[in-house]
Motif scaffolding. Structure first.
Motif, PDB file in Angstrom:
ATOM      1  N   ARG A 111     -45.156 -20.367  -5.573  1.00 13.06           N
ATOM      2  CA  ARG A 111     -46.098 -19.281  -5.842  1.00 13.06           C
ATOM      3  C   ARG A 111     -46.393 -18.485  -4.577  1.00 13.06           C
ATOM      4  O   ARG A 111     -46.510 -17.254  -4.623  1.00 13.06           O
ATOM      5  N   GLN A 112     -46.510 -19.148  -3.437  1.00 15.53           N
ATOM      6  CA  GLN A 112     -46.779 -18.428  -2.198  1.00 15.53           C
ATOM      7  C   GLN A 112     -45.629 -17.490  -1.828  1.00 15.53           C
ATOM      8  O   GLN A 112     -45.857 -16.341  -1.443  1.00 15.53           O
ATOM      9  N   MET A 113     -44.404 -17.972  -1.963  1.00 12.93           N
ATOM     10  CA  MET A 113     -43.261 -17.116  -1.633  1.00 12.93           C
ATOM     11  C   MET A 113     -43.099 -15.982  -2.637  1.00 12.93           C
ATOM     12  O   MET A 113     -42.767 -14.854  -2.267  1.00 12.93           O
ATOM     13  N   GLN A 114     -43.347 -16.266  -3.907  1.00 15.02           N
ATOM     14  CA  GLN A 114     -43.264 -15.199  -4.906  1.00 15.02           C
ATOM     15  C   GLN A 114     -44.354 -14.161  -4.698  1.00 15.02           C
ATOM     16  O   GLN A 114     -44.145 -12.968  -4.948  1.00 15.02           O
ATOM     17  N   THR A 115     -45.536 -14.605  -4.226  1.00 14.63           N
ATOM     18  CA  THR A 115     -46.604 -13.655  -3.921  1.00 14.63           C
ATOM     19  C   THR A 115     -46.185 -12.699  -2.816  1.00 14.63           C
ATOM     20  O   THR A 115     -46.569 -11.525  -2.809  1.00 14.63           O
ATOM     21  N   LEU A 116     -45.364 -13.184  -1.886  1.00 19.83           N
ATOM     22  CA  LEU A 116     -44.857 -12.336  -0.809  1.00 19.83           C
ATOM     23  C   LEU A 116     -43.665 -11.492  -1.250  1.00 19.83           C
ATOM     24  O   LEU A 116     -43.105 -10.749  -0.435  1.00 19.83           O
ATOM     25  N   GLY A 117     -43.260 -11.627  -2.508  1.00 25.12           N
ATOM     26  CA  GLY A 117     -42.187 -10.780  -3.040  1.00 25.12           C
ATOM     27  C   GLY A 117     -40.801 -11.353  -2.908  1.00 25.12           C
ATOM     28  O   GLY A 117     -39.816 -10.639  -3.118  1.00 25.12           O
ATOM     29  N   ALA A 118     -40.691 -12.627  -2.588  1.00 35.70           N
ATOM     30  CA  ALA A 118     -39.372 -13.227  -2.395  1.00 35.70           C
ATOM     31  C   ALA A 118     -38.898 -13.904  -3.682  1.00 35.70           C
ATOM     32  O   ALA A 118     -39.696 -14.382  -4.490  1.00 35.70           O
ATOM     33  N   GLU A 119     -37.579 -13.936  -3.849  1.00 36.80           N
ATOM     34  CA  GLU A 119     -36.972 -14.702  -4.930  1.00 36.80           C
ATOM     35  C   GLU A 119     -36.878 -16.152  -4.485  1.00 36.80           C
ATOM     36  O   GLU A 119     -36.440 -16.446  -3.367  1.00 36.80           O
ATOM     37  N   VAL A 120     -37.274 -17.086  -5.347  1.00 39.73           N
ATOM     38  CA  VAL A 120     -37.365 -18.490  -4.965  1.00 39.73           C
ATOM     39  C   VAL A 120     -36.344 -19.309  -5.738  1.00 39.73           C
ATOM     40  O   VAL A 120     -36.208 -19.177  -6.955  1.00 39.73           O
ATOM     41  N   ILE A 121     -35.616 -20.167  -4.984  1.00 37.77           N
ATOM     42  CA  ILE A 121     -34.710 -21.152  -5.576  1.00 37.77           C
ATOM     43  C   ILE A 121     -35.374 -22.509  -5.395  1.00 37.77           C
ATOM     44  O   ILE A 121     -35.577 -22.973  -4.270  1.00 37.77           O
ATOM     45  N   ARG A 122     -35.735 -23.159  -6.499  1.00 33.83           N
ATOM     46  CA  ARG A 122     -36.467 -24.421  -6.456  1.00 33.83           C
ATOM     47  C   ARG A 122     -35.489 -25.586  -6.494  1.00 33.83           C
ATOM     48  O   ARG A 122     -34.607 -25.647  -7.356  1.00 33.83           O
ATOM     49  N   CYS A 123     -35.717 -26.541  -5.571  1.00 32.48           N
ATOM     50  CA  CYS A 123     -34.884 -27.740  -5.523  1.00 32.48           C
ATOM     51  C   CYS A 123     -35.782 -28.958  -5.337  1.00 32.48           C
ATOM     52  O   CYS A 123     -36.717 -28.926  -4.538  1.00 32.48           O
ATOM     53  N   HIS A 124     -35.427 -30.053  -6.061  1.00 35.18           N
ATOM     54  CA  HIS A 124     -36.243 -31.262  -5.994  1.00 35.18           C
ATOM     55  C   HIS A 124     -35.678 -32.296  -5.026  1.00 35.18           C
ATOM     56  O   HIS A 124     -36.288 -33.367  -4.862  1.00 35.18           O
ATOM     57  N   SER A 125     -34.551 -32.028  -4.392  1.00 34.01           N
ATOM     58  CA  SER A 125     -33.970 -32.993  -3.458  1.00 34.01           C
ATOM     59  C   SER A 125     -33.077 -32.259  -2.473  1.00 34.01           C
ATOM     60  O   SER A 125     -32.671 -31.102  -2.694  1.00 34.01           O
ATOM     61  N   GLY A 126     -32.745 -32.949  -1.373  1.00 32.54           N
ATOM     62  CA  GLY A 126     -31.854 -32.350  -0.388  1.00 32.54           C
ATOM     63  C   GLY A 126     -30.460 -32.141  -0.940  1.00 32.54           C
ATOM     64  O   GLY A 126     -29.801 -31.131  -0.632  1.00 32.54           O
ATOM     65  N   ALA A 127     -29.978 -33.083  -1.758  1.00 27.50           N
ATOM     66  CA  ALA A 127     -28.635 -32.945  -2.326  1.00 27.50           C
ATOM     67  C   ALA A 127     -28.551 -31.703  -3.217  1.00 27.50           C
ATOM     68  O   ALA A 127     -27.574 -30.948  -3.166  1.00 27.50           O
ATOM     69  N   GLU A 128     -29.586 -31.482  -4.044  1.00 28.39           N
ATOM     70  CA  GLU A 128     -29.600 -30.287  -4.895  1.00 28.39           C
ATOM     71  C   GLU A 128     -29.647 -29.023  -4.043  1.00 28.39           C
ATOM     72  O   GLU A 128     -29.012 -28.015  -4.361  1.00 28.39           O
ATOM     73  N   ALA A 129     -30.385 -29.064  -2.944  1.00 28.70           N
ATOM     74  CA  ALA A 129     -30.471 -27.892  -2.066  1.00 28.70           C
ATOM     75  C   ALA A 129     -29.113 -27.551  -1.479  1.00 28.70           C
ATOM     76  O   ALA A 129     -28.730 -26.366  -1.386  1.00 28.70           O
TER      77      ALA A 129
END
Length: 761
Positions: free
Chosen positions: A501-519
């Motif tokens: 939410r903080q990054m989206q508030t700044l206008g950025a597109e966010v890629i969500r990852c739950h682990s380092g491997a997924e990242a």
């Protein structure tokens, strides 16, 4: 003869003529009479006809008159009957009036209060025995007496106890009151030591009704109430004095316990010894929390607690509380999070200390009653109608043990505990939430709670605070240039949601990852920034940064950690652009993002710019600081000396106020630390003597170090001429801060050398 004959002839002719004429006249007359008679008959007939008509008309009129007379007689009879009935009713009414008047006077006579009424000239028309009985049987007091005469009798006969007031002046005052449009009630003390309240009410016609109410019982009751109030206030003062004394007596030895524990913790200790020292320090601080709760509750109960509004930073205050509680949360493996709306102002006008106390109570309880999971502080707000005040909603959510529904109505009660007193696993006074509710009430807000056993609780409060002047009209946060796509990595969903939410508030597109491997799988060349958590299962944040660099990707990596100390020492730290402490204040977040994304510096240069190595402190310049400390307690003197050990300070001690004044005259120190409660001459009196002896431009800063912590103690102490105020137990950081703030020009920083050694070590 002839003549005679002639004459006879003439006479006969005349007679003949006359007879003929007479006969003709008679006939004519008869004819005329007949005609006249006929005319008269006709006239008579006409008159008779008219008379008959008149008789008929007169008859009809007479009949009408007769009918009217009959009707009038009936009306007269009706009027007579009604008059008789009215007379009968009037007689009954008069009888009822007499009965009512008799009953009224009987009622007036039976009431205990005096009753009288006067005409507009002040002449008494009537009064009951209770009114006249006040005058103790004086015969002159009866209907017809004037008010002036009654007042004269009241003063001359001593009916009214007017004290030392002049009788004439008293009568003049009473008459002036009488002539007022609406006389105010007046209380009079009688000769018999009874009290009456005299009330006069003026009517529309000028008449005045007087009522004298016996208020002796009320006066005596009020007197007893005043005596009881005086005793209660004396007891309250005694309680306050007892609490103040107990606070002082407890804080004085606690200063030695906590201070020595803090000093001992800085020495070389084994793990077991460090555990013992930490336990001593934490137990001492817990005891201080209990003392503060009891004192605050006492002040609130006595309605002596006063708020002190001033500009403060709400977000910074929240983070300070979170950082204070972070070690306890880290020991339990809890994540302590803050979700502060990025577009919400941070600076408001309020009592920062009390807001911090409320936050400490709520967040501390959340950490205490949460065995695993997380505690989240969420802050949102809406601007008020005037555009300057903000309606703030602060919520503290946890994944703890929860509260049973039947306990929720009692949760804010005084001394309330969810568990029973014998089997509860958590310690505490049960005053924290009660104090929180009272404090928020003083701020004009409300406290609420939602909870589900085994799931968690959410405590929150709503308050409205004016924005600080520098915040009013402040622009929204600027979006860092070059921030388009952000890869956010965190195994905890709530952390991931906040960062997203903080990054989206700044206008950025966010890629969500739950682990380092997924990242690593989702990382492509279009990502501008990687925000990763530190401690994650499988691959942690440092390992993720190493893997990204091993792939040759130069994307900046910012790691967020609840305990960044070990991360700073890890060799993989070089792969990070920055390390942020969780939770992260917005200004720090914006600063880091702006530094990380600032072109054209390379990633590693950016990292070094964001987290520069602290510059070496300048070498101390100037003379050494001379400090005088007045303290009668030997343990506290030892603690104070140890807290300043290694500093460039010439330290001198005085054991009482009189000695402190004498040493001040001899040493002329740069700063004086003054204990307040000392035998003989206390700290305030010693300060007054120093101030009286100072010359122009010879002001020495004096810092109070005291165990007096009740509301109002600070103002009273500073009013004696002291410049600063520190409460016991003393903290080394607070002492150092006060010395640096009050150090005069030309004196070297006493802590520069020791800090340089610490940095080198």
């Amino acid at each position: 003869m002839n003549v005679l004959f002639t004459k006879l002839t003439e006479a006969a002719g005349v007679e003949f003529l006359t007879r003929g004429q007479t006969e003709m006249t008679l006939a004519s007359k008869l004819s005329q009479e007949r005609r006249a008679r006929l005319a008269a008959e006709r006239l008579l007939e006409q008159k008779q006809a008219e008379l008959q008509a008149a008789n008929r008309k007169l008859g009809r009129h007479a009949q009408k008159l007769s009918e009217e007379i009959v009707e009038t007689r009936a009306q007269v009879q009706t009027v007579r009957d009604e008059n008789q009935r009215y007379r009968s009713d009037l007689s009954v009414a008069q009888e009822k009036v007499l009965i009512a008047e008799r009953r009224l006077w009987h009622s007036i006579e039976t009431i205990r209060d005096g009753f009288a009424f006067f005409d507009q000239d002040g002449v008494m028309i009537g009064a009951n025995r209770a009114w006249t009985g006040v005058f103790d049987g004086i015969e002159a007091v009866r209907p017809g007496i004037t008010l002036v005469e009654m007042l004269q009798i009241a003063t001359e006969e001593g009916i009214v106890n007017i004290g030392d007031e002049d009788p004439a002046r008293w009568r003049a005052r009473m008459m002036a009151r009488w002539h007022e449009p609406s006389p105010e009630p007046v209380a009079l003390r009688l000769w018999s030591d009874r009290y009456v309240r005299v009330i006069h009410q003026r009517g529309a016609g000028g008449d005045v009704v007087g009522l004298a109410i016996d208020i002796t019982a009320t006066v005596l009751y009020e007197r007893r109430l005043r005596d009881a109030r005086a005793r209660a206030e004396a007891a309250n003062r005694a309680k306050s004095a007892f609490l103040a004394n107990m606070s002082h007596e407890i804080r004085t030895p606690m200063n030695g316990v906590v201070g020595m524990a803090e000093l001992l913790g800085d020495t070389a200790l084994s793990e077991e010894q460090k555990l013992y020292v930490d336990t001593i320090r934490q137990s001492g601080e817990a005891l201080l929390v209990i003392i503060n709760d009891v004192l605050d509750y006492s002040k609130i109960e006595a309605e002596k607690l006063v708020l002190h509004p001033a500009p403060f930073d709400l977000e910074r205050t929240i983070h300070e509380v979170v950082m204070l509680l972070q070690p306890a949360a880290r020991d339990k493996g809890l994540d302590l999070l803050v979700d502060y709306d990025l577009f919400l102002p941070t600076r408001f006008v309020g009592d920062r200390g009390r807001v911090r106390q409320v936050l400490t109570n709520l967040i501390g309880n959340a950490v205490k009653f949460t065995p695993e999971g997380h505690t989240l502080v969420r802050v949102v707000g809406l601007p008020g109608a005037d555009g300057t005040a903000t309606h703030l909603h602060v919520t503290v959510e946890d994944t703890g043990i929860g509260i049973a529904p039947d306990k929720l109505p009692l949760i804010f009660d005084d001394f309330s505990q969810v568990q029973g007193s014998h089997d509860r696993p958590f310690e505490g006074t049960g005053l924290g939430l009660a104090i929180t509710q009272r404090l928020i009430g003083l701020m004009g807000g409300q406290v609420w709670v939602d909870s589900e056993p085994g799931v968690g609780s959410a405590f929150g409060f709503r308050i409205s605070l004016p924005q600080a002047a520098e915040e009013t009209g402040a622009p929204p946060p600027e979006v860092p240039e070059g921030l388009r796509r952000v890869l956010v990595v965190d195994d905890l969903e709530v952390n991931l949601a906040i960062l997203t939410r903080q990054m989206q508030t700044l206008g950025a597109e966010v890629i969500r990852c739950h682990s380092g491997a997924e990242a690593l799988r989702r990382l492509d060349g279009q990502v501008d920034l990687v925000l990763t958590d530190h401690n994650m299962p499988g691959m942690d944040g440092l390992e993720l940064a190493q893997a990204i660099r091993d792939r040759g990707d130069p994307v900046p990596v910012v790691m967020i950690s609840s305990n960044p100390g070990p991360a700073e020492l890890d060799p993989a730290r070089r792969h990070l652009a920055a390390v942020l402490q969780r939770p992260t204040p917005r200004r720090e977040l914006f600063r880091v993002l702006a530094g990380v994304l600032a072109p054209p510096a390379p990633v590693f240069a950016t990292r070094r710019a964001v987290t520069p190595a602290p510059p070496a402190p300048p070498a101390p310049e100037g003379r050494r600081l001379c400090l005088l400390a007045a303290e009668d307690n030997a343990t506290n003197r030892t603690v104070f000396a140890r807290m300043l050990r290694g500093a460039g300070i010439d330290l001198h001690f005085a054991s009482n106020g009189e000695e402190a004044v004498a040493m001040w005259r001899d040493l002329r120190p740069d700063i004086v630390f003054m204990d307040i409660s000392m035998p003989g001459v206390d700290g305030k009196e010693a300060t007054r003597r120093i101030r009286a002896a100072e010359g122009d431009g010879d002001h020495v800063p004096i810092v109070a170090m005291t165990a007096h912590a009740l509301d109002g103690d600070r103002d009273e102490i500073l009013a004696a001429g002291l410049d600063h105020y520190l409460t016991k137990p003393m903290r080394r950081a607070a002492i150092h801060e006060a010395i640096r703030a009050l150090r005069p020009d030309g004196v070297a920083d006493p802590f520069a050398a020791s800090e340089e050694m610490d940095a080198a070590g």
